[in-house]
Write a protein that holds these residues in place. Sequence first.
Motif, short mmCIF file in Angstrom:
data_model
loop_
_atom_site.label_atom_id
_atom_site.label_comp_id
_atom_site.label_asym_id
_atom_site.label_seq_id
_atom_site.Cartn_x
_atom_site.Cartn_y
_atom_site.Cartn_z
N ASP A 41 0.82 -1.21 0.00
CA ASP A 41 0.00 0.00 0.00
C ASP A 41 0.85 1.27 0.00
O ASP A 41 0.37 2.34 0.30
CB ASP A 41 -0.97 0.01 1.17
CG ASP A 41 -0.28 -0.12 2.51
OD1 ASP A 41 0.96 -0.28 2.54
OD2 ASP A 41 -0.98 -0.08 3.53
N PHE A 42 2.11 1.14 -0.37
CA PHE A 42 2.97 2.31 -0.47
C PHE A 42 2.72 3.00 -1.81
O PHE A 42 2.29 2.38 -2.78
CB PHE A 42 4.45 1.91 -0.34
CG PHE A 42 4.86 0.82 -1.26
CD1 PHE A 42 5.29 1.08 -2.55
CD2 PHE A 42 4.80 -0.52 -0.86
CE1 PHE A 42 5.65 0.08 -3.43
CE2 PHE A 42 5.17 -1.53 -1.72
CZ PHE A 42 5.59 -1.25 -3.00
N HIS A 43 2.99 4.28 -1.86
CA HIS A 43 2.75 5.04 -3.07
C HIS A 43 4.07 5.54 -3.63
O HIS A 43 4.89 6.09 -2.92
CB HIS A 43 1.82 6.24 -2.79
CG HIS A 43 0.49 5.81 -2.26
ND1 HIS A 43 -0.48 5.28 -3.05
CD2 HIS A 43 -0.02 5.81 -1.01
CE1 HIS A 43 -1.54 4.98 -2.33
NE2 HIS A 43 -1.29 5.30 -1.07
N ASP A 44 4.25 5.36 -4.93
CA ASP A 44 5.46 5.80 -5.60
C ASP A 44 5.08 7.02 -6.45
O ASP A 44 4.37 6.90 -7.44
CB ASP A 44 6.01 4.68 -6.48
CG ASP A 44 7.34 5.03 -7.08
OD1 ASP A 44 7.99 5.96 -6.60
OD2 ASP A 44 7.72 4.36 -8.06
N PHE A 45 5.55 8.20 -6.04
CA PHE A 45 5.20 9.43 -6.74
C PHE A 45 6.27 9.72 -7.81
O PHE A 45 7.46 9.54 -7.60
CB PHE A 45 5.13 10.60 -5.77
CG PHE A 45 3.98 10.48 -4.82
CD1 PHE A 45 2.69 10.79 -5.23
CD2 PHE A 45 4.18 10.04 -3.53
CE1 PHE A 45 1.63 10.68 -4.37
CE2 PHE A 45 3.12 9.92 -2.65
CZ PHE A 45 1.84 10.23 -3.07
#
Length: 189
Positions: free
Chosen positions: A183-187
């Motif tokens: 559930d990590f976000h890679d911007f």
Amino acid sequence: FISGFNSAPNSADLNYAVVGQGAQLQKGIDVLGKLTSGKVYLGLSNRQQAAGELNELKGVDINYFNGPHPAGLVGVQIHHTAPINKGDTVWTIGVQNLIALGRLFNDGQFNTERLIAIGGPQVKKPGYVKTYLGANVENMLKDNLTDNHVRVISGDPLTGREVGMNGHVGTFNDEITILEEGDFHDFFG
């Protein structure tokens, strides 16, 4: 139809589950033979990898399959062995449920003992746990996770069902898979 092997990623090796279960397996095959007017089929991975107990069964049409996933899926095995036509009825049973059926008719008791594989990249010590159908997952995973922020799946990563730490082993599952939650976000910058 019975698939005697799993081909999905991180799936349990059913050869471990059948060790010492020859009498139960044979009784299960005998019972299935009385319940159907058709053939009873067993799909195995190949002669070299299949456990002795499965190769020695009588009253069953054994077929060998090679190749990666989805070779272990019973639907693929049915397609290559005796394709289904409109109006046909086909029943399937898993190897560990076949053992339970054999135990029922040999001992007169419904025993839901299962050998469950515990695996995945978030497990410290992958292995097998002897437990019962519907067992609590948390007890099997205690002190064996690399991280507490994980996805707990009853079954393999492709077709399993997320159950969480408080979940239970699914009726048709031979494994518990532990994955990073993701559930990590890679911007993009």
